[in-house]
Design a protein around this motif. Structure first.
Motif, PDB file in Angstrom:
ATOM      1  N   THR A  95     -47.438 -42.220  -1.606  1.00 32.46           N
ATOM      2  CA  THR A  95     -47.141 -41.729  -0.263  1.00 32.46           C
ATOM      3  C   THR A  95     -48.035 -42.348   0.809  1.00 32.46           C
ATOM      4  O   THR A  95     -49.103 -42.884   0.527  1.00 32.46           O
ATOM      5  CB  THR A  95     -47.295 -40.193  -0.195  1.00 32.46           C
ATOM      6  OG1 THR A  95     -48.657 -39.852  -0.480  1.00 32.46           O
ATOM      7  CG2 THR A  95     -46.371 -39.499  -1.169  1.00 32.46           C
ATOM      8  N   THR A  99     -48.634 -38.880   6.462  1.00 29.78           N
ATOM      9  CA  THR A  99     -47.471 -37.991   6.413  1.00 29.78           C
ATOM     10  C   THR A  99     -47.195 -37.393   5.043  1.00 29.78           C
ATOM     11  O   THR A  99     -46.469 -36.416   4.934  1.00 29.78           O
ATOM     12  CB  THR A  99     -46.198 -38.756   6.836  1.00 29.78           C
ATOM     13  OG1 THR A  99     -45.989 -39.831   5.911  1.00 29.78           O
ATOM     14  CG2 THR A  99     -46.318 -39.278   8.250  1.00 29.78           C
ATOM     15  N   ARG A 100     -47.726 -38.006   3.992  1.00 34.42           N
ATOM     16  CA  ARG A 100     -47.473 -37.610   2.588  1.00 34.42           C
ATOM     17  C   ARG A 100     -46.002 -37.834   2.195  1.00 34.42           C
ATOM     18  O   ARG A 100     -45.503 -37.244   1.252  1.00 34.42           O
ATOM     19  CB  ARG A 100     -47.877 -36.159   2.308  1.00 34.42           C
ATOM     20  CG  ARG A 100     -49.317 -35.826   2.665  1.00 34.42           C
ATOM     21  CD  ARG A 100     -50.324 -36.750   2.049  1.00 34.42           C
ATOM     22  NE  ARG A 100     -50.518 -36.456   0.623  1.00 34.42           N
ATOM     23  CZ  ARG A 100     -51.194 -37.240  -0.196  1.00 34.42           C
ATOM     24  NH1 ARG A 100     -51.744 -38.340   0.241  1.00 34.42           N
ATOM     25  NH2 ARG A 100     -51.331 -36.917  -1.450  1.00 34.42           N
ATOM     26  N   TYR A 101     -45.306 -38.719   2.949  1.00 36.04           N
ATOM     27  CA  TYR A 101     -43.951 -39.134   2.591  1.00 36.04           C
ATOM     28  C   TYR A 101     -44.042 -40.382   1.718  1.00 36.04           C
ATOM     29  O   TYR A 101     -44.916 -41.230   1.918  1.00 36.04           O
ATOM     30  CB  TYR A 101     -43.111 -39.476   3.830  1.00 36.04           C
ATOM     31  CG  TYR A 101     -42.752 -38.291   4.695  1.00 36.04           C
ATOM     32  CD1 TYR A 101     -42.380 -37.069   4.144  1.00 36.04           C
ATOM     33  CD2 TYR A 101     -42.762 -38.404   6.076  1.00 36.04           C
ATOM     34  CE1 TYR A 101     -42.039 -35.997   4.946  1.00 36.04           C
ATOM     35  CE2 TYR A 101     -42.418 -37.329   6.890  1.00 36.04           C
ATOM     36  CZ  TYR A 101     -42.063 -36.127   6.302  1.00 36.04           C
ATOM     37  OH  TYR A 101     -41.723 -35.063   7.099  1.00 36.04           O
ATOM     38  N   ARG A 135     -33.344 -39.430   4.354  1.00 30.41           N
ATOM     39  CA  ARG A 135     -34.373 -38.511   4.840  1.00 30.41           C
ATOM     40  C   ARG A 135     -35.684 -38.800   4.123  1.00 30.41           C
ATOM     41  O   ARG A 135     -35.687 -39.342   3.022  1.00 30.41           O
ATOM     42  CB  ARG A 135     -33.960 -37.054   4.649  1.00 30.41           C
ATOM     43  CG  ARG A 135     -34.157 -36.499   3.247  1.00 30.41           C
ATOM     44  CD  ARG A 135     -34.574 -35.025   3.321  1.00 30.41           C
ATOM     45  NE  ARG A 135     -34.554 -34.356   2.060  1.00 30.41           N
ATOM     46  CZ  ARG A 135     -35.611 -34.224   1.257  1.00 30.41           C
ATOM     47  NH1 ARG A 135     -36.769 -34.780   1.545  1.00 30.41           N
ATOM     48  NH2 ARG A 135     -35.515 -33.540   0.136  1.00 30.41           N
ATOM     49  N   PRO A 136     -36.828 -38.450   4.732  1.00 28.19           N
ATOM     50  CA  PRO A 136     -38.116 -38.680   4.071  1.00 28.19           C
ATOM     51  C   PRO A 136     -38.242 -37.823   2.805  1.00 28.19           C
ATOM     52  O   PRO A 136     -37.724 -36.714   2.739  1.00 28.19           O
ATOM     53  CB  PRO A 136     -39.151 -38.237   5.113  1.00 28.19           C
ATOM     54  CG  PRO A 136     -38.422 -38.155   6.401  1.00 28.19           C
ATOM     55  CD  PRO A 136     -36.994 -37.888   6.075  1.00 28.19           C
ATOM     56  N   VAL A 137     -38.929 -38.357   1.809  1.00 28.14           N
ATOM     57  CA  VAL A 137     -39.176 -37.644   0.553  1.00 28.14           C
ATOM     58  C   VAL A 137     -40.664 -37.360   0.473  1.00 28.14           C
ATOM     59  O   VAL A 137     -41.494 -38.251   0.660  1.00 28.14           O
ATOM     60  CB  VAL A 137     -38.713 -38.491  -0.658  1.00 28.14           C
ATOM     61  CG1 VAL A 137     -39.022 -37.772  -1.958  1.00 28.14           C
ATOM     62  CG2 VAL A 137     -37.224 -38.791  -0.545  1.00 28.14           C
ATOM     63  N   SER A 138     -41.011 -36.101   0.193  1.00 28.68           N
ATOM     64  CA  SER A 138     -42.405 -35.662   0.208  1.00 28.68           C
ATOM     65  C   SER A 138     -43.064 -35.759  -1.156  1.00 28.68           C
ATOM     66  O   SER A 138     -42.390 -35.763  -2.194  1.00 28.68           O
ATOM     67  CB  SER A 138     -42.484 -34.206   0.681  1.00 28.68           C
ATOM     68  OG  SER A 138     -41.970 -34.096   1.981  1.00 28.68           O
ATOM     69  N   CYS A 139     -44.373 -35.762  -1.132  1.00 27.90           N
ATOM     70  CA  CYS A 139     -45.180 -35.768  -2.348  1.00 27.90           C
ATOM     71  C   CYS A 139     -44.801 -34.548  -3.204  1.00 27.90           C
ATOM     72  O   CYS A 139     -44.647 -33.446  -2.689  1.00 27.90           O
ATOM     73  CB  CYS A 139     -46.659 -35.725  -1.981  1.00 27.90           C
ATOM     74  SG  CYS A 139     -47.743 -35.895  -3.399  1.00 27.90           S
ATOM     75  N   GLU A 141     -41.961 -34.086  -4.818  1.00 29.85           N
ATOM     76  CA  GLU A 141     -40.517 -33.961  -5.020  1.00 29.85           C
ATOM     77  C   GLU A 141     -40.073 -34.898  -6.144  1.00 29.85           C
ATOM     78  O   GLU A 141     -40.704 -35.919  -6.408  1.00 29.85           O
ATOM     79  CB  GLU A 141     -39.748 -34.264  -3.733  1.00 29.85           C
ATOM     80  CG  GLU A 141     -39.932 -33.203  -2.678  1.00 29.85           C
ATOM     81  CD  GLU A 141     -39.068 -33.426  -1.456  1.00 29.85           C
ATOM     82  OE1 GLU A 141     -38.375 -32.467  -1.059  1.00 29.85           O
ATOM     83  OE2 GLU A 141     -39.083 -34.541  -0.896  1.00 29.85           O
TER      84      GLU A 141
END
Length: 186
Positions: A95, A99-101, A135-139, A141
């Motif tokens: 990531t 943003t942790r994305y 869409r953004p993917v988060s830590c 997921e």
């Protein structure tokens, strides 16, 4: 929704994505985790860990085009010459620090390696890739990627890869993959 409908939908969701947890299913179906567990028990559907082990032990998961650590994500289903599924759990190393994305190249690499793995050849290379990040993917997921060979013409394959987090599309890629003749392999 009544119990029969809920159980039918539960079974259908797990058939299409065996990596959904009870918590994921409770959010999707808008019922408690305990209700999901009771429904699974009644339907004789094993819990998450057993489902993962069953899928992971599938001996047909050896792509001809990739070796060892070349696959990005964990291959969970593969029908060489037809389709494939992989899962990528987003870790902090993948990531952006602010943003942790997840960085986009990880999603691309998962989809591209899955597209190449689905090809029935000793060696395959990506010629063209058209991708769309939805869409953004988060830590933390889990990204489930599904590849489907849409068209084969000679040594060219058109492969569509759709990546999901739960039931939401996060990435779509269309790849033109070329199978390389064995004589051309150095």
């Amino acid at each position: 929704m009544n119990k029969a409908e809920r159980q039918r939908r539960l079974a259908r969701f797990l058939e299409s994505d065996p990596f959904l947890t009870d918590e994921d299913l409770s959010q999707i179906l808008r019922v408690s985790v305990q209700t999901i567990r009771l429904d699974r028990l009644e339907l004789k559907i094993p819990e998450f860990k057993e489902r993962v082990l069953t899928v992971a032990k599938n001996p047909g998961l050896s792509p001809r085009t990739l070796t060892g650590g070349e696959m990005v994500g964990e291959m969970v289903d593969l029908e060489v010459g037809s389709s494939g599924i992989s899962i990528l759990t987003v870790t902090p190393e993948m990531t952006l620090s602010k943003t942790r994305y997840i960085r986009g190249h990880h999603l691309f690499a998962q989809a591209n390696s899955l597209a190449v793995a689905a090809i029935d050849a000793e060696m395959a290379l990506t010629g063209i890739a058209r991708v769309s990040f939805k869409r953004p993917v988060s830590c933390g997921e889990k990204v489930l990627a599904r590849a489907l060979i849409k068209l084969k013409k000679g040594n060219k394959y058109m492969v569509k890869v759709t990546s999901y987090v739960k039931d939401e599309i996060v990435f779509v890629g269309r790849f033109l993959i070329f199978a390389v003749a064995e004589e051309a392999i150095p």
